[in-house]
Design a protein around this motif. Sequence first.
Motif, PDB file in Angstrom:
ATOM      1  N   GLN A  34       0.888  -1.015   0.234  1.00  0.00           N
ATOM      2  CA  GLN A  34       0.097  -0.066   0.062  1.00  0.00           C
ATOM      3  C   GLN A  34       0.895   1.245   0.037  1.00  0.00           C
ATOM      4  O   GLN A  34       1.950   1.212   0.522  1.00  0.00           O
ATOM      5  CB  GLN A  34      -1.005  -0.119   1.186  1.00  0.00           C
ATOM      6  CG  GLN A  34      -2.012  -1.111   1.264  1.00  0.00           C
ATOM      7  CD  GLN A  34      -2.986  -1.076   2.451  1.00  0.00           C
ATOM      8  OE1 GLN A  34      -2.432  -0.369   3.358  1.00  0.00           O
ATOM      9  NE2 GLN A  34      -3.956  -1.745   2.308  1.00  0.00           N
ATOM     10  N   GLU A  46      -0.846   7.479 -12.360  1.00  0.00           N
ATOM     11  CA  GLU A  46      -0.724   6.155 -11.809  1.00  0.00           C
ATOM     12  C   GLU A  46       0.531   5.654 -11.315  1.00  0.00           C
ATOM     13  O   GLU A  46       1.698   6.427 -11.571  1.00  0.00           O
ATOM     14  CB  GLU A  46      -0.830   5.493 -13.364  1.00  0.00           C
ATOM     15  CG  GLU A  46      -2.190   5.727 -14.161  1.00  0.00           C
ATOM     16  CD  GLU A  46      -2.397   4.795 -15.464  1.00  0.00           C
ATOM     17  OE1 GLU A  46      -3.130   3.999 -15.508  1.00  0.00           O
ATOM     18  OE2 GLU A  46      -1.544   5.341 -16.213  1.00  0.00           O
ATOM     19  N   PHE A  47       0.453   4.491 -10.755  1.00  0.00           N
ATOM     20  CA  PHE A  47       1.739   4.044  -9.895  1.00  0.00           C
ATOM     21  C   PHE A  47       2.067   2.480 -10.316  1.00  0.00           C
ATOM     22  O   PHE A  47       1.334   1.846 -10.542  1.00  0.00           O
ATOM     23  CB  PHE A  47       1.604   4.279  -8.686  1.00  0.00           C
ATOM     24  CG  PHE A  47       1.024   5.767  -8.129  1.00  0.00           C
ATOM     25  CD1 PHE A  47       2.090   6.477  -7.915  1.00  0.00           C
ATOM     26  CD2 PHE A  47      -0.424   5.890  -7.977  1.00  0.00           C
ATOM     27  CE1 PHE A  47       1.564   7.865  -7.706  1.00  0.00           C
ATOM     28  CE2 PHE A  47      -0.602   7.013  -7.598  1.00  0.00           C
ATOM     29  CZ  PHE A  47       0.391   8.231  -7.624  1.00  0.00           C
ATOM     30  N   PHE A  71      -0.417  -0.465  -9.813  1.00  0.00           N
ATOM     31  CA  PHE A  71      -0.985  -0.476  -8.398  1.00  0.00           C
ATOM     32  C   PHE A  71      -2.715  -0.220  -8.965  1.00  0.00           C
ATOM     33  O   PHE A  71      -2.781   0.771  -9.714  1.00  0.00           O
ATOM     34  CB  PHE A  71      -0.663   0.547  -7.582  1.00  0.00           C
ATOM     35  CG  PHE A  71       0.587   0.055  -6.970  1.00  0.00           C
ATOM     36  CD1 PHE A  71       0.648  -0.171  -5.564  1.00  0.00           C
ATOM     37  CD2 PHE A  71       1.821   0.415  -7.547  1.00  0.00           C
ATOM     38  CE1 PHE A  71       1.579  -0.441  -5.043  1.00  0.00           C
ATOM     39  CE2 PHE A  71       3.102  -0.091  -6.984  1.00  0.00           C
ATOM     40  CZ  PHE A  71       3.033  -0.551  -5.679  1.00  0.00           C
ATOM     41  N   LYS A  72      -3.692  -0.687  -8.097  1.00  0.00           N
ATOM     42  CA  LYS A  72      -4.965  -0.323  -8.213  1.00  0.00           C
ATOM     43  C   LYS A  72      -5.599   0.449  -6.954  1.00  0.00           C
ATOM     44  O   LYS A  72      -5.115   0.280  -5.583  1.00  0.00           O
ATOM     45  CB  LYS A  72      -5.724  -1.330  -8.546  1.00  0.00           C
ATOM     46  CG  LYS A  72      -5.463  -2.368  -9.639  1.00  0.00           C
ATOM     47  CD  LYS A  72      -5.598  -1.565 -10.963  1.00  0.00           C
ATOM     48  CE  LYS A  72      -5.200  -2.606 -12.108  1.00  0.00           C
ATOM     49  NZ  LYS A  72      -5.379  -2.014 -13.401  1.00  0.00           N
ATOM     50  N   LYS A  73      -6.300   1.397  -7.140  1.00  0.00           N
ATOM     51  CA  LYS A  73      -7.011   2.143  -6.188  1.00  0.00           C
ATOM     52  C   LYS A  73      -8.092   1.420  -5.510  1.00  0.00           C
ATOM     53  O   LYS A  73      -8.924   0.858  -6.154  1.00  0.00           O
ATOM     54  CB  LYS A  73      -7.379   3.474  -6.531  1.00  0.00           C
ATOM     55  CG  LYS A  73      -7.392   4.558  -5.692  1.00  0.00           C
ATOM     56  CD  LYS A  73      -7.631   5.951  -5.936  1.00  0.00           C
ATOM     57  CE  LYS A  73      -7.306   7.020  -5.082  1.00  0.00           C
ATOM     58  NZ  LYS A  73      -7.488   8.228  -5.565  1.00  0.00           N
ATOM     59  N   ASN A  74      -7.903   1.045  -4.276  1.00  0.00           N
ATOM     60  CA  ASN A  74      -8.862   0.396  -3.507  1.00  0.00           C
ATOM     61  C   ASN A  74      -9.551   1.093  -2.240  1.00  0.00           C
ATOM     62  O   ASN A  74      -8.534   1.287  -1.162  1.00  0.00           O
ATOM     63  CB  ASN A  74      -8.369  -0.939  -3.109  1.00  0.00           C
ATOM     64  CG  ASN A  74      -9.218  -1.920  -2.129  1.00  0.00           C
ATOM     65  OD1 ASN A  74     -10.579  -1.612  -2.236  1.00  0.00           O
ATOM     66  ND2 ASN A  74      -8.675  -2.839  -1.658  1.00  0.00           N
ATOM     67  N   THR A  77      -7.070   3.884  -1.432  1.00  0.00           N
ATOM     68  CA  THR A  77      -5.776   3.717  -1.198  1.00  0.00           C
ATOM     69  C   THR A  77      -5.078   2.921  -2.386  1.00  0.00           C
ATOM     70  O   THR A  77      -5.892   1.887  -2.951  1.00  0.00           O
ATOM     71  CB  THR A  77      -5.332   2.643   0.188  1.00  0.00           C
ATOM     72  OG1 THR A  77      -5.900   3.338   1.204  1.00  0.00           O
ATOM     73  CG2 THR A  77      -3.931   2.315   0.365  1.00  0.00           C
ATOM     74  N   TRP A  78      -4.105   3.418  -2.996  1.00  0.00           N
ATOM     75  CA  TRP A  78      -3.327   2.437  -4.061  1.00  0.00           C
ATOM     76  C   TRP A  78      -2.443   1.296  -3.466  1.00  0.00           C
ATOM     77  O   TRP A  78      -1.738   1.587  -2.628  1.00  0.00           O
ATOM     78  CB  TRP A  78      -2.128   3.108  -4.661  1.00  0.00           C
ATOM     79  CG  TRP A  78      -3.027   4.428  -5.547  1.00  0.00           C
ATOM     80  CD1 TRP A  78      -3.064   5.670  -4.924  1.00  0.00           C
ATOM     81  CD2 TRP A  78      -3.250   4.480  -6.812  1.00  0.00           C
ATOM     82  NE1 TRP A  78      -3.565   6.702  -6.088  1.00  0.00           N
ATOM     83  CE2 TRP A  78      -3.820   5.786  -7.169  1.00  0.00           C
ATOM     84  CE3 TRP A  78      -3.210   3.445  -7.815  1.00  0.00           C
ATOM     85  CZ2 TRP A  78      -4.167   6.129  -8.341  1.00  0.00           C
ATOM     86  CZ3 TRP A  78      -3.743   3.871  -9.065  1.00  0.00           C
ATOM     87  CH2 TRP A  78      -4.425   5.186  -9.241  1.00  0.00           C
ATOM     88  N   GLU A  79      -2.916  -0.026  -4.216  1.00  0.00           N
ATOM     89  CA  GLU A  79      -2.292  -1.144  -3.569  1.00  0.00           C
ATOM     90  C   GLU A  79      -2.247  -2.002  -4.727  1.00  0.00           C
ATOM     91  O   GLU A  79      -2.843  -2.115  -5.630  1.00  0.00           O
ATOM     92  CB  GLU A  79      -3.304  -1.786  -2.391  1.00  0.00           C
ATOM     93  CG  GLU A  79      -4.472  -1.950  -2.795  1.00  0.00           C
ATOM     94  CD  GLU A  79      -5.239  -2.920  -1.688  1.00  0.00           C
ATOM     95  OE1 GLU A  79      -5.030  -2.330  -0.442  1.00  0.00           O
ATOM     96  OE2 GLU A  79      -6.158  -3.684  -1.898  1.00  0.00           O
ATOM     97  N   ARG A  96       5.782   6.459 -11.235  1.00  0.00           N
ATOM     98  CA  ARG A  96       4.685   7.031 -12.010  1.00  0.00           C
ATOM     99  C   ARG A  96       4.526   6.817 -13.435  1.00  0.00           C
ATOM    100  O   ARG A  96       3.758   7.189 -14.367  1.00  0.00           O
ATOM    101  CB  ARG A  96       4.504   8.387 -11.656  1.00  0.00           C
ATOM    102  CG  ARG A  96       4.612   8.798 -10.307  1.00  0.00           C
ATOM    103  CD  ARG A  96       3.688  10.108  -9.964  1.00  0.00           C
ATOM    104  NE  ARG A  96       4.025  11.281 -11.083  1.00  0.00           N
ATOM    105  CZ  ARG A  96       5.429  11.674 -11.344  1.00  0.00           C
ATOM    106  NH1 ARG A  96       6.447  11.679 -10.445  1.00  0.00           N
ATOM    107  NH2 ARG A  96       5.254  12.631 -12.240  1.00  0.00           N
TER     108      ARG A  96
END
Length: 545
Positions: A34, A46-47, A71-74, A77-79, A96
């Motif tokens: 995270q 984006e990360f 990473f996806k935003k959940n 939170t980006w995880e 990025r």
Amino acid sequence: MKISVFLTILILLFNYDFEIKAQSDTDSVQVTIQLELPANTPKNSEFFFASSINGFDPGQGFGWKDRSMPFKKNNGTWELTISQPVGDTVHYKITRGTIYSAEENIDFTYRNPRQLIFEEEETVKVTVEAWHDIPAKNMEHLWPVAELKPVTNKTFKYNENVFDWMGTILYADDIVRYFYGDQIRGLLRNITPVFEDTVVYYQITSKAPDNSLIVVSGKEPKDSLWSIYVDQNNDNIISDDEYVFKDQDSSFTWKGLIQYDRLEGEKIISRTTKAEIKLARDLPSAYSSSNRKDAPNLTYAFPTAQRKATLSNNGESRTIYFLNFFEYLFTENLQVYVDRNSDDLLQMGSGTNEDLSVNVNDINRADRYYFYPHFQLGNQMYEIADVDPHGTWVRFRPSFEEPEEKLAIIEIGKPIPTWKASTLEGNSISKEHLKGKYVLLDFWGSWCGPCIEELPYLKKAYKKFKDNNLEIIGLAYDAVNSTKKTISEYDINWPQVIDDGEFNTLFRIQGYPFQILVNPEGIIVETGGALRGAKLEKTLRKYLD
């Protein structure tokens, strides 16, 4: 006009695909990462997870290959959840999407890769302190932005040949699918000529959806020769009027115009460019366009994109030049030059101190992800902080790197840099130790097909001249076991040094093989082509007979 074929870089990238560690379903563990991000992180970013398990792909990839791990935003939170075999250690950095947008320490010094050990299922919080390309508010005035303009009055030279096109091997679908995967699936819609046998070649030209140069080699009924066709109008159909040559024609090169699509933002624009397709009869034996031995070997080339930017500091200025491969994004490329001697020539390749480029060998070292072109202006060191993907501007920033000017130029008539090493046998060897002899430094690797092809010439020369004041020193950019296996297989009997990158950097080696001949006084007398193949013995006779 000279076309340079960057086989070494391409093969390194190609091989890297097969070095990604396989994941086990039975003895694996999941770890969730995270992110906690700095306040100045741009909106809509984006990360990506750039690591030792995906070749440190920063998100956009090196060249066209894309092994990105986003990473996806959940729930705000980006995880990212990763599964790896139990006990694995993974080194990684957060980006990025480009090399330039990698994370750094809070003081903007280089951040070493993080380490993640897969021992048990857990959630790891990672705090990104700063980004390489974004200054703190109170530092913005120290990070100047300069306009990138087209280059009109400089000539790039590679091994003394004018260089304004760039290309490499054109691969057929049985090989190229390892590069592009589904990107090429279904692109070729139809072939109008009637063939009994065909080989289809692809080269991605841009980021647009329909983005591939298509070339077809076909055998017509009752014809044993291959006929070469180029899809010149980008309709993904090979038609009769797109024939360019047969594989026995006296002219083995086609130059013409092709249409292609370019992606600008979300808009697709149709463009036309010059292109070259060449029948390659002289490829090293280790390389081919197809796994089919009877298929024609082809190369392609496109014009380069050249830009320049001028940076001033305390009354001094320096112009930096960028060389990019056709429609590659400038964020995917690190070809950067400076005209130190103001001769209107920008020297490329091994040995020159005008080439600030960071090659794959520099980037693919586990302790240096990532590394940026840097240079000195007055008393200040600068490096590239960021560049516009489409080549309209560049941002510079203060650098903590050592001045490139401290590295000696590898040039005929110049003294060789001071160096010392231990051979595979454990013997000490150095510039001072070898004074009084002619020394041939051979930069090579067992993975390099052209290097292996040079071995018979080196062995013949060593046998003839080793008792006549010649020593050969091999500097293998390779693993110890691979080097020892090749030494045994080819019965190599001159000293060998394993190069972990130290000598590659010191001698500015940017392509393999590369040879340097040094006289008894430690002065460079020959480099490059004069020491390759059948020319080697002839060149050595000048000094040793």
